[in-house]
Design a protein around this motif. Sequence first.
Motif: not given
Length: 89
Positions: A34-37, A46-47, A40-41, A12-15
């Motif tokens: 990464v940033n604040s947006l 994760v959920e 949230v993603q 997910f992070i790599a994407q």
Amino acid sequence: MVEQHKELIRDFIAQHVPDTEVDDDEDLFAGGLVNSLFAVQLVVWVERTFDLRVEGADLDFAHFASVDAIAGFVGGKLAPAGGGAWTSN
């Protein structure tokens, strides 16, 4: 199980952070990757991915700062009641 969680998290992070190798213990936010947006993603992902609910008290950057931290958080949320949380340390 933990390694499977980490693999999903890494993917997910790599994407979202292309062309950058991220170590499992690297702080994603402190490093400016990464940033604040993205935060949230990441929480929503994760959920959905791990079928768990992130409560207000869970919204701490420390839980989402690295692959290890996210895997530890997920492991703790998925641990049976009274079984204790898995930690990455």
